[in-house]
Design an enzyme around this catalytic site. Structure first.
Site, PDB file in Angstrom:
ATOM      1  N   GLY A   1       7.885   3.475  -0.650  1.00  0.00           N
ATOM      2  CA  GLY A   1       7.046   2.331  -1.373  1.00  0.00           C
ATOM      3  C   GLY A   1       7.693   1.871  -2.367  1.00  0.00           C
TER       4      GLY A   1
ATOM      5  N   LYS B   1      16.296   4.849  16.475  1.00  0.00           N
ATOM      6  CA  LYS B   1      16.322   5.208  15.001  1.00  0.00           C
ATOM      7  C   LYS B   1      15.291   6.554  15.247  1.00  0.00           C
ATOM      8  CE  LYS B   1      14.194   5.939  11.109  1.00  0.00           C
ATOM      9  NZ  LYS B   1      12.982   6.571  10.564  1.00  0.00           N
TER      10      LYS B   1
ATOM     11  N   GLY C   1      10.935   2.824  -3.434  1.00  0.00           N
ATOM     12  CA  GLY C   1      12.334   3.019  -3.253  1.00  0.00           C
ATOM     13  C   GLY C   1      13.104   2.407  -2.055  1.00  0.00           C
TER      14      GLY C   1
ATOM     15  N   PHE D   1       0.974  -1.335   0.012  1.00  0.00           N
ATOM     16  CA  PHE D   1      -0.042   0.002  -0.011  1.00  0.00           C
ATOM     17  C   PHE D   1       0.799   1.432   0.033  1.00  0.00           C
ATOM     18  CE2 PHE D   1      -3.120  -2.946   1.240  1.00  0.00           C
ATOM     19  CZ  PHE D   1      -4.223  -2.408   0.638  1.00  0.00           C
TER      20      PHE D   1
END
Length: 388
Positions: free
Chosen positions: A14, A213, A16, A8
């Site tokens: 999405g 992160k 790359g 999705f």
């Protein structure tokens, strides 16, 4: 039959990041999106290129073996694809999860496969798959909720890869940094086992990866953008060449590092090395990363569990220092009326229309009793009064 993944979101992350590694793992990728132009471009082009950019040069991979469906006009096709898929991933933005949940719920409900589908949300947010899972349960009939886990398993993930602003004529091709990290919790898969995707680092406890992160990469990136914007810098690399901005970013990262070391089983030395690596990554001039692109969506970035209030609130609860994070929050509050960014206009409106107390609560989600609240309130007042 070959392996199939439903992705999705046909945006840069999405295409790359997620689709690149699904493709390399041997999956056919079915993109699902509501943007007509994106779906049409994917349908009309049988391949696109992902170019990894680093100081050593560039490396290009050609992505093939994909299809695309517009869920706005062909929902039943999406349901059928999910019913026979091995993996469902998404990179749509945390605020869009509630909109994709209904069709995913229908697709899962239509499954007759013996092996459950793996659902992994790839978003810059803590517990994004849990959030999506909650929405999917809401859209699953009560008598089917108990057996939901025979048909689907849900695992949170932490993703890390910088996708800079793309050239206007790049089409489907994506330029992206070489470095990446994709950590996914393996516990939810139990005896069934997790999907075979070599790029994923499967972990027992995801929280340290997500917080490290989010509170290092995202915090430093946004801090650089907001200080850079305030000082008239155009590119992230240019902003970090300014010794004063670089010093301010390091001060913020010292505070988030103190939280990560105190909370997780990560040594001071390990976190220090991680910080240096991250600052070096976001300083990469080859990424050609734009300050205003990185700063956009300040409302989301100022929210309760995000890159500033998230770590600052935990530091306040522990009685630890968070002054530099408040400097970054102030700069985020000053990111107003930036062309092309609706949230920056909305931020300006909130600060203009609402009393400081209401604005603080609405922007950050902090309760008035929270130990961080007074410090944020001070910064909101300062920005509202127009003092530098």
């Amino acid at each position: 039959m070959g392996k199939k993944a439903i992705q999705f979101g046909g945006g840069n992350i999405g295409r790359g990041f997620v689709a690149e590694f699904l493709h390399k793992a041997g999956y056919e990728v079915v993109f699902v999106d509501v943007m007509d132009k994106m779906v049409e471009a994917l349908q009309q082009n049988k391949s696109y290129k992902v170019t990894e950019v680093s100081e050593e040069g560039e490396h290009t991979t050609t992505i093939t073996n994909y299809r695309a469906i517009n869920s706005k006009t062909h929902e039943s096709d999406v349901i059928q694809e999910i019913a026979t898929a091995d993996v469902v991933t998404c990179a749509v933005g945390p605020n869009i999860l509630k909109f994709i949940a209904p069709v995913i719920a229908k697709g899962i409900d239509a499954r007759t496969e013996s092996k459950p589908v793996a659902v992994i949300a790839c978003e810059n947010a803590i517990g994004a798959t849990d959030t999506l899972h909650g929405f999917i349960k809401q859209h699953t009939s009560q008598d089917r909720v108990e057996s939901l886990y025979d048909r689907a398993q849900f695992a949170n993930s932490a993703i890390d890869r910088i996708v800079p602003q793309q050239a206007p004529n790049s089409g489907l091709d994506v330029r992206i940094e070489k470095f990446y990290e994709w950590a996914v919790e393996k516990t939810p898969f139990g005896s069934v086992g997790h999907p075979d995707i070599p790029a994923i680092h499967w972990v027992d406890n995801l929280e340290p990866y997500i917080e490290r992160k989010l509170f290092t990469v995202n915090t430093s990136h946004a801090t650089t953008a907001y200080f850079g914007h305030f000082r008239g810098k155009k590119m992230i690399a240019d902003a970090l060449e300014d010794k004063e901005i670089r010093g301010l970013v390091h001060k913020v990262l010292e505070e988030t590092a103190s939280l990560i070391v105190a909370k997780h089983d990560i040594s001071e030395e390990e976190q220090k090395e991680y910080v240096e690596k991250i600052v070096s990554r976001i300083s990469n001039p080859y990424l050609e990363d734009n300050v205003d692109r990185v700063g956009r969506a300040p409302l989301r970035k100022l929210s309760r569990k995000e890159r500033f209030i998230g770590p600052a609130s935990q530091l306040a609860e522990r009685g630890m220092k968070y002054d530099s994070l408040m400097d970054a929050v102030e700069m985020a509050l000053r990111f107003q009326n930036v062309p092309g960014d609706d949230e920056s206009a909305e931020l300006a409106n909130i600060l203009q229309e609402q009393p400081a107390e209401d604005a603080t609560t609405n922007l950050t989600g902090l309760e008035k009793e929270h130990p961080l609240y007074p410090a944020v309130l001070d910064r909101v007042r300062k920005v509202q009064q127009g003092t530098k």
